[in-house]
Design an enzyme around this catalytic site. Structure first.
Site, short mmCIF file in Angstrom:
data_model
loop_
_atom_site.label_atom_id
_atom_site.label_comp_id
_atom_site.label_asym_id
_atom_site.label_seq_id
_atom_site.Cartn_x
_atom_site.Cartn_y
_atom_site.Cartn_z
N GLU A 102 -5.39 -5.20 10.53
CA GLU A 102 -4.38 -4.17 10.77
C GLU A 102 -4.70 -3.44 12.07
OE1 GLU A 102 -2.36 -2.97 6.86
OE2 GLU A 102 -4.11 -1.70 7.08
N SER A 161 3.44 -2.25 10.40
CA SER A 161 4.89 -2.22 10.61
C SER A 161 5.57 -3.56 10.30
CB SER A 161 5.21 -1.74 12.03
OG SER A 161 4.71 -0.42 12.22
N ASN A 207 0.86 -1.18 0.00
CA ASN A 207 0.00 0.00 0.00
C ASN A 207 0.90 1.23 0.00
OD1 ASN A 207 -1.82 2.04 0.47
ND2 ASN A 207 -2.27 1.46 2.59
N TRP A 208 0.99 1.85 -1.17
CA TRP A 208 1.94 2.97 -1.30
C TRP A 208 1.40 4.26 -0.67
CZ3 TRP A 208 4.05 2.79 -7.06
CH2 TRP A 208 4.66 1.56 -7.27
N LYS A 209 0.14 4.27 -0.34
CA LYS A 209 -0.51 5.48 0.22
C LYS A 209 -0.24 6.68 -0.70
CE LYS A 209 0.04 3.46 4.73
NZ LYS A 209 0.02 3.63 6.16
N HIS A 241 -9.40 0.93 4.72
CA HIS A 241 -8.13 1.12 5.44
C HIS A 241 -8.38 2.04 6.63
CE1 HIS A 241 -4.08 2.49 6.33
NE2 HIS A 241 -3.66 1.39 5.74
N GLY A 278 2.82 -1.19 4.31
CA GLY A 278 2.83 0.23 4.02
C GLY A 278 4.25 0.70 3.75
N GLY A 279 4.88 1.28 4.76
CA GLY A 279 6.20 1.90 4.59
C GLY A 279 7.23 1.03 3.88
N GLY A 321 2.33 2.18 10.71
CA GLY A 321 3.25 3.30 10.55
C GLY A 321 3.91 3.74 11.84
N GLU A 338 -6.90 4.51 7.68
CA GLU A 338 -6.77 5.95 7.38
C GLU A 338 -8.04 6.48 6.73
OE1 GLU A 338 -2.97 5.60 5.42
OE2 GLU A 338 -2.08 5.08 7.36
#
Ligand code: PEP
Length: 253
Positions: free
Chosen positions: A169, A214, A9-11, A96, A235-236, A175, A98
């Site tokens: 999640e 993470s 997930n590149w956001k 998600h 993610g990251g 994150g 977010e």
């Protein structure tokens, strides 16, 4: 035997140059990730570019969100499931944390998006998970159960869930560098699978449930080694080809 999935997930990260470089790196290394379904989810505006770059590669394309209304219409700023299909996406992240927590997406809206996506032939990656205060007050199962129920209460819900991938999640792990322990994650994954078994044992046995929060090259193998963890939503670490590929290899082993 459930085929593992690793989805990135590149956001809201990237540029044309970044997309070219990252996908070149992933394409080069993905051959070593035999047996793993690898998915990347760039921002909407780079889907077309990513689809061209991924032609012939063993990497699937997903989006990060969609409009709950299919077809076309006066919905400024929204992107429909048909548009995502048209761009070459096969998956879409739905709900998600977010989207839920920054943009106020309700359980009902998330359920609607999953139903619309599945009906259009997209695979929803349905995210569920609790906030830190919810975990600390012992409400994890209640929250995750409620998020799943929003879909299951709908007539089309079970059919949509059959076509979905679920991502557990915990919001406090996204994150933050604070990962759920493999045991903590496994406990919730087992709970989700048991919940699905109340609908159908086949659904429960076949459902792929990813962990997200993470995940890094250093902790992926341990998490993916748990009985009910079928891969990860990343993610990251999905923004660095080397890290993402290391996580994909961990899912392969
Ligand atoms: C995510 O946003 O879905 C996620 C899991 O992020 P991170 O890996 O950075 O915690």
């Amino acid at each position: 035997m459930r085929r593992p999935i690793v989805a990135g997930n590149w956001k809201m990260h990237g540029s044309r140059a970044f997309v070219s470089e990252l996908l070149a790196g992933i394409k080069e290394g993905v051959t070593a990730c035999e047996g793993v379904e690898v998915i990347v989810c760039p921002p909407f505006v780079y889907l077309d570019q990513a689809a061209s770059l991924l032609e012939g590669a063993r990497v699937a394309l997903g989006a990060q969100n969609l409009c709950q209304v299919s077809g076309q219409g006066a919905y400024t700023g929204e992107i429909s499931c048909d548009m995502l299909r048209d761009m070459g996406a096969g998956h879409v992240i739905v709900g998600h944390s977010e989207r839920r927590n920054i943009y106020g997406e309700s359980d009902a809206l998330v359920a609607e998006k999953a139903i619309v996506a599945a009906a259009a032939g997209l695979t929803p990656i349905l995210c569920v998970g609790e906030l830190l205060e919810e975990r600390e007050s012992g409400q994890t199962e209640q929250v995750v159960g409620r998020q799943l129920d929003a879909l299951l209460q709908r007539e089309e819900g079970a059919a949509a869930l059959e076509k979905s991938v679920i991502a557990y999640e915990p919001v406090w792990a996204i994150g933050t560098g604070r990962t759920a322990t493999p045991e903590q994650a496994q406990e919730v994954h087992a709970y989700i699978r048991q919940r699905l078994a109340q609908i159908s044992q086949n659904l429960a046995d076949g459902a792929r449930i990813l962990y997200g929060g993470s995940v890094k090259p250093g902790n992926a193998a341990e998490l993916f080694g748990m009985a009910d963890i079928d891969g990860g939503l990343i993610g990251g670490a999905s923004l660095k080809a080397g890290d993402f590929l290391a996580i994909c290899r961990a899912a392969a082993s």
